[in-house]
Scaffold this active site. Structure first.
Site, PDB file in Angstrom:
ATOM      1  N   ASP A 239    -100.964   0.914  82.444  1.00 44.76           N
ATOM      2  CA  ASP A 239     -99.664   1.033  83.116  1.00 44.76           C
ATOM      3  C   ASP A 239     -98.947   2.309  82.733  1.00 44.76           C
ATOM      4  O   ASP A 239     -98.137   2.830  83.493  1.00 44.76           O
ATOM      5  CB  ASP A 239     -98.797  -0.186  82.797  1.00 44.76           C
ATOM      6  CG  ASP A 239     -99.329  -1.383  83.564  1.00 44.76           C
ATOM      7  OD1 ASP A 239    -100.286  -2.012  83.070  1.00 44.76           O
ATOM      8  OD2 ASP A 239     -98.840  -1.638  84.673  1.00 44.76           O
TER       9      ASP A 239
ATOM     10  N   ALA B 191    -100.156  -1.029  88.467  1.00 47.31           N
ATOM     11  CA  ALA B 191     -99.348   0.192  88.324  1.00 47.31           C
ATOM     12  C   ALA B 191     -99.406   1.114  89.552  1.00 47.31           C
ATOM     13  O   ALA B 191     -98.359   1.473  90.115  1.00 47.31           O
ATOM     14  CB  ALA B 191     -99.765   0.924  87.056  1.00 47.31           C
TER      15      ALA B 191
HETATM   16  O1  MRU Z   1     -98.201  -7.243  85.581  1.00 50.80           O
HETATM   17  P1  MRU Z   1     -99.240  -6.595  86.431  1.00 50.80           P
HETATM   18  O2  MRU Z   1    -100.150  -7.570  87.102  1.00 50.80           O
HETATM   19  O3  MRU Z   1     -98.671  -5.576  87.376  1.00 50.80           O
HETATM   20  O4  MRU Z   1    -100.125  -5.797  85.367  1.00 50.80           O
HETATM   21  C1  MRU Z   1    -101.179  -4.988  85.814  1.00 50.80           C
HETATM   22  C2  MRU Z   1    -101.951  -4.346  84.732  1.00 50.80           C
HETATM   23  O5  MRU Z   1    -101.642  -4.458  83.571  1.00 50.80           O
HETATM   24  C3  MRU Z   1    -103.083  -3.459  85.162  1.00 50.80           C
HETATM   25  O6  MRU Z   1    -104.105  -3.469  84.208  1.00 50.80           O
HETATM   26  C4  MRU Z   1    -102.560  -2.029  85.315  1.00 50.80           C
HETATM   27  O7  MRU Z   1    -101.403  -2.007  86.097  1.00 50.80           O
HETATM   28  C5  MRU Z   1    -103.567  -1.130  85.905  1.00 50.80           C
HETATM   29  S1  MRU Z   1    -103.817  -1.445  87.623  1.00 50.80           S
HETATM   30  C6  MRU Z   1    -104.885  -0.283  88.218  1.00 50.80           C
END
Ligand code: MRU
Length: 344
Positions: free
Chosen positions: A239, A50
């Site tokens: 997110d 995110a």
């Molecule tokens: O689909 P992604 O790999 O972007 O998903 C990422 C996540 O779900 C993380 O846990 C979230 O973005 C937090 S990152 C600090």
């Protein structure tokens, strides 16, 4: 300890990204110099996490504006080009609020400056500010969560919420990195994180680089592992956090929270202020990205299901606030309630 930096400017303010789809097998960097190029990188999860997609999108907006502060396409002036770039980048991934938050800042900065000389420099400065603020927020999250990772602790994490997902040392991994830096012995149980394996490919890779002991488990093993009684806490990222404290995070997080509750293990969500969306009242209002079914049906080019099998592939789920022990934020440890009063 030097952590990986998944994003950087090139000398001409193009963007250099580490292609995370190729890890852990290959450490390949791509140079991005167009808005569609950045949109593709975000959609394909070459850059992901995110906070990092917010930073990447901000840097992507810069690619739509020329050195004279005009739009790169002849029919758009500079500010219009920023709006157009922002619309393209905003459409890539709907769940992480950091993306639209960062793009909102870029548009606001462009409107304040106006079309003309200096617009590109102003946008670069804004993207740098978003990045620097994220790095500082990661550090504060590390400090806020340090007490949860005492010497000898084993913690369990899901997906990747580390340096590969942010502009700094991560969110859920920040307290772990800090504990390690302070000489505490820490062990991490890493959920594999099907279908795209952000845990076994990415979290394992960055923990290994940092010299932190870890053990990979398949997602379906987490509940049993938590019942053994040797895991001090579950730490995950987010997110989007709704105003009522419900949390959208990588698919599988909700099941992990249920298992942690059943086993009496505290469940923490680490996130910067930019992930808390007070305009989204509850988890039910968070848009959940649906990914192509092929991500479940194939792995590394090999079919895993019969041809034509139906597949449901949401990228995220929502964990209700009632299952969350506390949020680890750059504003300290917060209960997942009363966020509007505290932060609004
Ligand atoms: O689909 P992604 O790999 O972007 O998903 C990422 C996540 O779900 C993380 O846990 C979230 O973005 C937090 S990152 C600090």
């Amino acid at each position: 300890m030097s952590l990986i930096s998944p994003i950087a400017w090139t000398p001409n303010h193009g963007v250099r990204i580490l292609d995370q789809t190729l890890l852990p097998g290959e450490e390949r960097y791509l140079e991005i110099t167009t808005v569609p190029g950045m949109a593709e990188a975000i959609t394909a999860l070459r850059v992901r996490g995110a906070p990092l997609i917010g930073i990447a999108a901000a840097m992507g907006v810069v690619q739509g504006v020329g050195p004279e502060g005009s739009g790169l396409s002849p029919d758009l002036d500079g500010v219009e080009a920023v709006h157009a770039a922002s619309a393209v980048l905003r459409a890539t991934r709907p769940t992480a609020v950091n993306l639209s938050w960062a793009l909102g800042r870029m548009v606001e900065r462009a409107e304040r400056h106006g079309t003309g000389p200096g617009l590109r420099a102003a946008l670069i400065a804004e993207a740098d500010a978003i990045w620097a603020e994220d790095r500082a927020m990661c550090d504060r999250i590390g400090e806020a969560g340090l007490e949860l990772v005492p010497d000898g602790a084993t913690v369990l994490t899901h997906c990747n919420a580390g340096a590969l997902a942010t502009g700094g040392k991560g969110t859920a991994l920040a307290p772990i990195y800090l504990a390690h830096e302070r000489g505490r012995r820490v062990q991490v149980i890493v959920d594999e994180t099907r279908p795209l394996l952000q845990g076994s490919r990415l979290t394992a890779w960055e923990l290994q680089r940092a010299g932190i002991p870890y053990t990979v488990i398949a997602d379906g093993m987490a509940a049993s592992r938590l019942r053994r009684g040797d895991v001090a806490a579950v730490l995950v990222g987010a997110d989007r956090i709704a105003a009522n404290g419900d949390v959208a995070n990588k698919i599988g997080t909700y099941g992990l929270a249920l298992a942690a509750r059943a086993a009496g293990v505290p469940f923490y969500v680490a996130a910067p202020r930019s992930t808390i969306d007070l305009r989204t009242p509850t988890g039910e209002h968070i848009p959940i990205e649906q990914r192509p079914p092929g991500e479940l049906a194939e792995l590394g080019g090999r079919r895993l299901t019969p041809e034509g099998a139906a597949a449901w592939n949401p990228a995220f789920d929502v964990t209700p606030a009632s299952l969350i022990t506390a949020l680890i934020t750059d504003h300290g440890l917060l209960p997942p309630s009363g966020l509007t009063e505290r932060l609004g």
